[in-house]
Structures are given as structure tokens and as C-alpha cells.
Design an enzyme around this catalytic site. Structure first.
Site, PDB file in Angstrom:
ATOM      1  N   ASP A  81       0.752  -1.292  -0.121  1.00  0.00           N
ATOM      2  CA  ASP A  81      -0.031   0.143   0.625  1.00  0.00           C
ATOM      3  C   ASP A  81       0.962   1.092  -0.111  1.00  0.00           C
ATOM      4  OD1 ASP A  81       1.090  -0.833   2.567  1.00  0.00           O
ATOM      5  OD2 ASP A  81      -1.201  -1.242   3.647  1.00  0.00           O
ATOM      6  N   ASN A 150      -7.195  -2.329  14.122  1.00  0.00           N
ATOM      7  CA  ASN A 150      -8.681  -2.856  13.752  1.00  0.00           C
ATOM      8  C   ASN A 150      -8.711  -4.022  13.031  1.00  0.00           C
ATOM      9  OD1 ASN A 150      -8.048  -2.161  11.493  1.00  0.00           O
ATOM     10  ND2 ASN A 150      -9.157  -0.281  10.920  1.00  0.00           N
ATOM     11  N   HIS A 152      -7.165  -4.545   9.967  1.00  0.00           N
ATOM     12  CA  HIS A 152      -7.064  -4.561   8.716  1.00  0.00           C
ATOM     13  C   HIS A 152      -5.225  -5.211   8.463  1.00  0.00           C
ATOM     14  CE1 HIS A 152      -4.744  -0.230   9.541  1.00  0.00           C
ATOM     15  NE2 HIS A 152      -3.554  -1.541   9.248  1.00  0.00           N
ATOM     16  N   GLU A 157      -9.803  -2.092   4.936  1.00  0.00           N
ATOM     17  CA  GLU A 157     -10.142  -1.394   6.618  1.00  0.00           C
ATOM     18  C   GLU A 157     -11.225  -1.684   6.452  1.00  0.00           C
ATOM     19  OE1 GLU A 157      -8.461  -0.282   8.251  1.00  0.00           O
ATOM     20  OE2 GLU A 157      -8.294   2.236   7.981  1.00  0.00           O
TER      21      GLU A 157
HETATM   22  C1  GLP Z   1       0.040   0.094   8.740  1.00  0.00           C
HETATM   23  C2  GLP Z   1       0.059  -0.529   6.923  1.00  0.00           C
HETATM   24  C3  GLP Z   1       0.014  -2.127   7.465  1.00  0.00           C
HETATM   25  C4  GLP Z   1       0.666  -2.091   8.711  1.00  0.00           C
HETATM   26  C5  GLP Z   1       0.038  -2.139   9.650  1.00  0.00           C
HETATM   27  C6  GLP Z   1       0.359  -2.985  11.154  1.00  0.00           C
HETATM   28  O1  GLP Z   1      -0.760   0.897   8.299  1.00  0.00           O
HETATM   29  N1  GLP Z   1      -1.076   0.229   5.651  1.00  0.00           N
HETATM   30  O2  GLP Z   1       0.425  -3.005   5.773  1.00  0.00           O
HETATM   31  O3  GLP Z   1       1.026  -3.582   8.051  1.00  0.00           O
HETATM   32  O4  GLP Z   1      -0.750  -1.500   9.478  1.00  0.00           O
HETATM   33  O5  GLP Z   1       1.032  -1.511  11.139  1.00  0.00           O
HETATM   34  P1  GLP Z   1       2.376  -1.789  12.623  1.00  0.00           P
HETATM   35  O6  GLP Z   1       3.144  -2.682  12.343  1.00  0.00           O
HETATM   36  O7  GLP Z   1       3.511   0.061  12.627  1.00  0.00           O
HETATM   37  O8  GLP Z   1       1.474  -1.958  13.650  1.00  0.00           O
END
Ligand code: GLP
Length: 256
Positions: A81, A150, A152, A157
Site C-alpha cells: 500500500d 482494527n 486490517h 479496513e
Molecule cells: C499499517 C499498514 C500495514 C501495516 C499495519 C500494521 O497501517 N498499512 O501494512 O502492516 O498497519 O502497522 P504496524 O506494524 O506499524 O503496527
């Protein structure tokens, strides 16, 4: 809190801490690149992944020189993303994160570390172009995923069904708050829109590695593994994939 029970085709690998998780995941990524160089990797950004890329850079230097060179030359990865409105030149973009954490430390050709273009004038068209580029490369071999608070994965989402493909998405307020640190702590400065590979492309990967560390993720990980798949918890659809490994540390599994 009960520790999660892994459903059917899913393998749960518990390691002591985030450093052990990073070494394990990095070794799997290197192994995949050596074993299946023709299939692209699917990569994630986020705090969970930072120590993984550190470990990857370290482990790569331990390979025989010729093998390390071969691996660099044949590298091909697609990130999940990118924020709409941010480009490689903005240090808060995922493209810049990948440049700092992966391209430069590993000495990769930036052209072989692909992400959606956050500056594309038409994000819908860019999502289609990106999905087509993944398909033209043969689809993702090993897909690495972090887990959002959440539920995702990528920026899929809730609510999200398993057939949702690569698209232009609006981010939840909770996600913008969770990612605010890179934006001076101000959730309102986090872009409202992003381009993400969908659950359709993620579930089409040959295999999936979900990386989860820290006690803050324990509840969402437990629910993702134990609750029936539902649009309200996008990660729960991973239960339906035949080859998923969840690599987690003790705190993410509710161990104190
Ligand atoms: C982000 C990204 C994801 C990531 C997830 C967890 O917003 N879009 O690809 O894996 O949320 O992030 P983090 O590892 O900082 O908790």
C-alpha cells in the site's frame, strides 16, 4: 487472556520477543528469494516490519558474495500500500520508508521494489495499473503482512469482504491515529486516502506470513484467529488460505 488457537491450515510460530520474530521472518524472506527467485515477494511497511528489514540487511551480508549479488539482481517485490498524495520524496511515504529500510541497506535496484504511486493523478486508475503489474509478474509468491489494531491487513479496513481487489480506500480514524507518529503525532495530518492491494490479491498469494509483535495486538490477533471470518475483521479471512503462518512474540499471544 487466553492464547489464540490456530485454526486448520494455519501454523502458529511463537517466539520469545520481537527480535527473534525479526530474525525468523528475515530468514524466511531470504530463503524464499533464493528458492523461488521468479516469484515476487509481497511486502508490508509499519513498525512491526522495521526490525525485520534490519535483520534482512544483516543476514544478507552473511551470504557468500556471489549469492548475495545474485539475490540483489533478481530481487522483485510489491508493497501492499501507499498513501495517496505522498511520493518517494516525502519521508512519510511508504516509498521513502522502503528506500530507507530496504533499498539502501540491501543495495537493491529501486525499480525492483515496487509500490503504488501515491502521486498518480488518478488513484483509481493507479490501483488498476498496480493490480495489473502484480498479475503480469505472475502474482505474489510469499506475502508478508502486519496486522492493524482494527484487524486490517494492508489498508483493507473493515468492513471488507475477501473478494475486494486492489483499490483506492478511505482510512479509518483509528488507523490514522495509529499511524500519526510519522506525522508529528497529528492524526489529522495522516492522509485520508490510500491505495492498497485487496484481500483478493493477498489471498491469491502462494503463501502468507503474518507478523505480529507486542501486547497491543494480542486481542485483535486472538479474534482474527478464533472468530469466524467476517467483514468486520479483515484479517479473519486469512483463515481460509491453505498456507498461512503467523509468526508472533509472547506478548502478542497474550503471554505476560
Ligand atoms: C499499517 C499498514 C500495514 C501495516 C499495519 C500494521 O497501517 N498499512 O501494512 O502492516 O498497519 O502497522 P504496524 O506494524 O506499524 O503496527
Amino acid at each position: 487472556m487466553r492464547s489464540p488457537q490456530a485454526p486448520g491450515g494455519l501454523e502458529l510460530i511463537e517466539l520469545a520477543d520481537s527480535a527473534a520474530v525479526a530474525e525468523h521472518v528475515a530468514a524466511r524472506l531470504l530463503n524464499e528469494r533464493r528458492r523461488r527467485p521468479e516469484r515476487p515477494l509481497g511486502l508490508a511497511t509499519g513498525r512491526t516490519m522495521e526490525p525485520v528489514y534490519d535483520a534482512l540487511a544483516r543476514q544478507l551480508t552473511l551470504l557468500p558474495v556471489a549469492e548475495g549479488e545474485r539475490l540483489r539482481e533478481r530481487w522483485l517485490s510489491f508493497n501492499l500500500d501507499e498513501y495517496v498524495g505522498l511520493g518517494r520524496g516525502d519521508c512519510r511515504s511508504f516509498a521513502a520508508c522502503m528506500e530507507q529500510q530496504l533499498v539502501l541497506p540491501l543495495g537493491l535496484d529501486p525499480e525492483r521494489v515496487r509500490l503504488p504511486d501515491g502521486l498518480a493523478p488518478d488513484p483509481r486508475a493507479e490501483a488498476h495499473r498496480y493490480a495489473a503489474a502484480v498479475a503480469a509478474a505472475g502474482g505474489i509468491g510469499l506475502q508478508v503482512l502486519g496486522l492493524g489494531l482494527n484487524g486490517h491487513v494492508g489498508f483493507n479496513e473493515p468492513p471488507c469482504s475477501p473478494d475486494m481487489a486492489c483499490r483506492w480506500v478511505r482510512l479509518c480514524p483509528t488507523t490514522r491515529a495509529a499511524n500519526a507518529a510519522a506525522f508529528g503525532g497529528d492524526a489529522a495530518s495522516v492522509p485520508e486516502w490510500a491505495i492498497t492491494l485487496g484481500l483478493a490479491e493477498i489471498l491469491a498469494a502462494e503463501s502468507i506470513l503474518v507478523v505480529v509483535t507486542g501486547s497491543a495486538k494480542a486481542e485483535v490477533l486472538r479474534r482474527s484467529l478464533e472468530e469466524p471470518p467476517s467483514i468486520d475483521l479483515p484479517a479473519s479471512w486469512l483463515q481460509q488460505h491453505p498456507r498461512v503462518k503467523v509468526v508472533a512474540d509472547g506478548p502478542a499471544l497474550g503471554r505476560s
